[in-house]
Motif scaffolding. Sequence first.
Motif, PDB file in Angstrom:
ATOM      1  N   LEU A   6       0.670  -1.162   0.069  1.00 38.63           N
ATOM      2  CA  LEU A   6      -0.034   0.004   0.099  1.00 38.63           C
ATOM      3  C   LEU A   6       0.922   1.399  -0.024  1.00 38.63           C
ATOM      4  CD1 LEU A   6      -2.933  -0.974   2.661  1.00 38.63           C
ATOM      5  CD2 LEU A   6      -2.946  -0.984   0.065  1.00 38.63           C
ATOM      6  N   THR A   7       1.997   1.312   0.501  1.00 36.67           N
ATOM      7  CA  THR A   7       3.011   2.370   0.338  1.00 36.67           C
ATOM      8  C   THR A   7       3.794   2.296  -0.607  1.00 36.67           C
ATOM      9  OG1 THR A   7       4.301   1.307   2.141  1.00 36.67           O
ATOM     10  CG2 THR A   7       2.527   2.765   3.043  1.00 36.67           C
ATOM     11  N   ILE A   8       3.748   1.563  -1.954  1.00 39.43           N
ATOM     12  CA  ILE A   8       4.633   1.733  -3.071  1.00 39.43           C
ATOM     13  C   ILE A   8       4.607   3.336  -3.516  1.00 39.43           C
ATOM     14  CG2 ILE A   8       5.022   1.135  -5.096  1.00 39.43           C
ATOM     15  CD1 ILE A   8       3.931  -1.754  -4.447  1.00 39.43           C
ATOM     16  N   SER A   9       5.739   3.844  -3.688  1.00 48.65           N
ATOM     17  CA  SER A   9       5.850   5.269  -3.817  1.00 48.65           C
ATOM     18  C   SER A   9       6.317   5.675  -5.033  1.00 48.65           C
ATOM     19  CB  SER A   9       6.471   6.072  -2.537  1.00 48.65           C
ATOM     20  OG  SER A   9       5.939   5.567  -1.320  1.00 48.65           O
ATOM     21  N   VAL A  10       6.338   6.960  -5.204  1.00 47.35           N
ATOM     22  CA  VAL A  10       7.057   7.537  -6.654  1.00 47.35           C
ATOM     23  C   VAL A  10       7.454   8.890  -6.093  1.00 47.35           C
ATOM     24  CG1 VAL A  10       4.769   8.828  -7.300  1.00 47.35           C
ATOM     25  CG2 VAL A  10       6.648   8.270  -8.899  1.00 47.35           C
ATOM     26  N   ARG A  11       8.661   9.248  -6.484  1.00 45.76           N
ATOM     27  CA  ARG A  11       9.211  10.500  -6.121  1.00 45.76           C
ATOM     28  C   ARG A  11       8.605  11.692  -7.122  1.00 45.76           C
ATOM     29  NH1 ARG A  11      14.332  11.608  -7.866  1.00 45.76           N
ATOM     30  NH2 ARG A  11      14.915  12.927  -6.084  1.00 45.76           N
ATOM     31  N   VAL A  12       7.971  12.720  -6.143  1.00 45.75           N
ATOM     32  CA  VAL A  12       7.345  13.854  -6.883  1.00 45.75           C
ATOM     33  C   VAL A  12       8.391  15.068  -6.528  1.00 45.75           C
ATOM     34  CG1 VAL A  12       5.155  12.580  -7.105  1.00 45.75           C
ATOM     35  CG2 VAL A  12       5.594  13.971  -5.100  1.00 45.75           C
ATOM     36  N   LYS A  13       7.973  16.291  -7.124  1.00 48.89           N
ATOM     37  CA  LYS A  13       8.572  17.445  -6.869  1.00 48.89           C
ATOM     38  C   LYS A  13       7.665  18.139  -5.717  1.00 48.89           C
ATOM     39  CE  LYS A  13      10.331  21.918  -8.598  1.00 48.89           C
ATOM     40  NZ  LYS A  13      10.227  22.748  -9.611  1.00 48.89           N
ATOM     41  N   ASP A  14       8.392  18.300  -4.580  1.00 45.50           N
ATOM     42  CA  ASP A  14       7.993  19.115  -3.648  1.00 45.50           C
ATOM     43  C   ASP A  14       7.680  20.480  -3.722  1.00 45.50           C
ATOM     44  OD1 ASP A  14       7.109  19.881  -0.759  1.00 45.50           O
ATOM     45  OD2 ASP A  14       8.602  18.769   0.018  1.00 45.50           O
ATOM     46  N   ALA A  49      13.311  20.268  -4.940  1.00 47.70           N
ATOM     47  CA  ALA A  49      13.290  19.171  -3.997  1.00 47.70           C
ATOM     48  C   ALA A  49      12.098  18.005  -4.357  1.00 47.70           C
ATOM     49  CB  ALA A  49      12.913  19.866  -2.550  1.00 47.70           C
ATOM     50  N   TYR A  50      12.398  16.779  -3.948  1.00 48.18           N
ATOM     51  CA  TYR A  50      11.509  15.593  -4.396  1.00 48.18           C
ATOM     52  C   TYR A  50      11.296  14.758  -3.028  1.00 48.18           C
ATOM     53  CZ  TYR A  50      12.878  16.936  -8.972  1.00 48.18           C
ATOM     54  OH  TYR A  50      13.156  17.349 -10.264  1.00 48.18           O
ATOM     55  N   LYS A  51      10.017  14.387  -2.863  1.00 51.20           N
ATOM     56  CA  LYS A  51       9.700  13.435  -1.962  1.00 51.20           C
ATOM     57  C   LYS A  51       8.843  12.480  -2.459  1.00 51.20           C
ATOM     58  CE  LYS A  51       5.221  16.260  -1.326  1.00 51.20           C
ATOM     59  NZ  LYS A  51       4.311  16.758  -0.514  1.00 51.20           N
ATOM     60  N   GLU A  52       8.806  11.364  -1.386  1.00 49.96           N
ATOM     61  CA  GLU A  52       8.190  10.188  -1.914  1.00 49.96           C
ATOM     62  C   GLU A  52       6.651  10.206  -1.318  1.00 49.96           C
ATOM     63  OE1 GLU A  52       9.284   7.319  -3.389  1.00 49.96           O
ATOM     64  OE2 GLU A  52      11.629   8.178  -3.490  1.00 49.96           O
ATOM     65  N   VAL A  53       5.822   9.803  -2.484  1.00 46.86           N
ATOM     66  CA  VAL A  53       4.452   9.940  -2.160  1.00 46.86           C
ATOM     67  C   VAL A  53       3.815   8.719  -2.583  1.00 46.86           C
ATOM     68  CG1 VAL A  53       2.262  10.971  -2.589  1.00 46.86           C
ATOM     69  CG2 VAL A  53       4.354  12.467  -2.409  1.00 46.86           C
ATOM     70  N   LEU A  67      -1.916   9.733  -4.334  1.00 46.01           N
ATOM     71  CA  LEU A  67      -1.679  10.542  -5.594  1.00 46.01           C
ATOM     72  C   LEU A  67      -3.049  10.183  -6.359  1.00 46.01           C
ATOM     73  CD1 LEU A  67       1.908  10.137  -7.104  1.00 46.01           C
ATOM     74  CD2 LEU A  67       0.987  12.187  -6.229  1.00 46.01           C
ATOM     75  N   TRP A  68      -3.640   8.871  -6.302  1.00 49.75           N
ATOM     76  CA  TRP A  68      -4.520   8.795  -6.856  1.00 49.75           C
ATOM     77  C   TRP A  68      -6.102   8.957  -6.286  1.00 49.75           C
ATOM     78  CZ3 TRP A  68      -2.505   2.903  -7.953  1.00 49.75           C
ATOM     79  CH2 TRP A  68      -1.634   2.850  -8.828  1.00 49.75           C
ATOM     80  N   TRP A  69      -5.791   8.761  -4.981  1.00 52.37           N
ATOM     81  CA  TRP A  69      -7.325   8.891  -4.192  1.00 52.37           C
ATOM     82  C   TRP A  69      -7.278   9.964  -3.024  1.00 52.37           C
ATOM     83  CZ3 TRP A  69      -7.600   2.746  -3.911  1.00 52.37           C
ATOM     84  CH2 TRP A  69      -8.177   2.167  -5.216  1.00 52.37           C
ATOM     85  N   GLY A  70      -6.160  10.467  -2.940  1.00 49.60           N
ATOM     86  CA  GLY A  70      -6.085  11.630  -1.956  1.00 49.60           C
ATOM     87  C   GLY A  70      -6.240  11.099  -0.577  1.00 49.60           C
TER      88      GLY A  70
END
Length: 359
Positions: A78-86, A94-98, A103-106
Amino acid sequence: MALTKEPRAGRAYGKPEGVFTLESIVLQLLNGLDKGGAYALIALGLTLIFGTLGVVNFAHGALFMLGAFCAVTLEKILTISVRVKDESITFFDAYKEVPYLELWWGDFGTAIIDLSVPLSILLAIPVMLIIGLAMERGLIQYFYKRSHAEQILVTFGLAIVLQEIVRSFFGANPIPTPAPELFSGTAPVGAWFGLSDDIVYPYWRMIYLTFSLVLIAAVFAFLRFTTFGMVVRAGMADQETVGLLGINIQRRFTIVFGLAAVVSGLAGVMYTPIVPPDYTLGMEFLVLSFVVVVVGGMGSLPGAVVAGFLLGILQSFASLNEIKSVIPGIDQIIIYLVAVVILLVRPRGLMGRKGVMES
């Protein structure tokens, strides 16, 4: 892999210093019921297997461990993440893991991640049932008529194999798995019962105790009020006579093995927020759970439950500093001392059938 050390269930919550107080008594009682719930669930599964198949299953603790890692696995998925710009940082990139779910369901995705432990029950039930059936059909069935010593050796070896498989996938270090945020605080237990406001206890430990009681009640209700359960109980009492009635009791016993695996696995799932699981978790609980089974009475389901809670409470009170100052190390051996006394006075255990272990 130490077999005699106290399992991490023995890490009591809120040990008060000083003389005996109402707070210390209430907290140690809750600690005892908490760990007693884990002992009782594992011992219940052990007793189901021994009472139906006559097998001493030393791999049962590994099923508790596998259940815990069902929760770990789902939380990782459930916590598989992608790097996105902060976007909150504007001075530099700067980037963070989300997590993808966020991302899909807020907020709904965040809530699903937060509830990963209770949701793991839905994963653990089919997984543990399949594992239990595979163990019984693939290995255990070939040792029904062997000696208990041979059964212990082969199931202990199986437990070690399962431990090493888990270690190869998840590593050797404990993996923290948080409880849902809603239940991460402490409950004002003292205020609920009109006692001191200083008596508080973690919500999740109380949920685990409630879950244990509900699961135990469900097992007993299943065995008592369903046709399948009544046939199983009859088979436990007289397998030959039930077989003469044209009932395939062996197939039902195989299903019971799978159900016992589910019970132990669910106990492990809900225990993950209390103790971060590692590959040795099952072995830590196994030895004491066997002591619980023997004290309660081999083959006695009520005895396993009563002995589990009784020995959990005794172990909890023995961990008080006032007790350990008089008898150092008593918390490590109290369960074994009680077992020796009970078996000397009543060899069949507290609620065992007459003639069992009395020859």
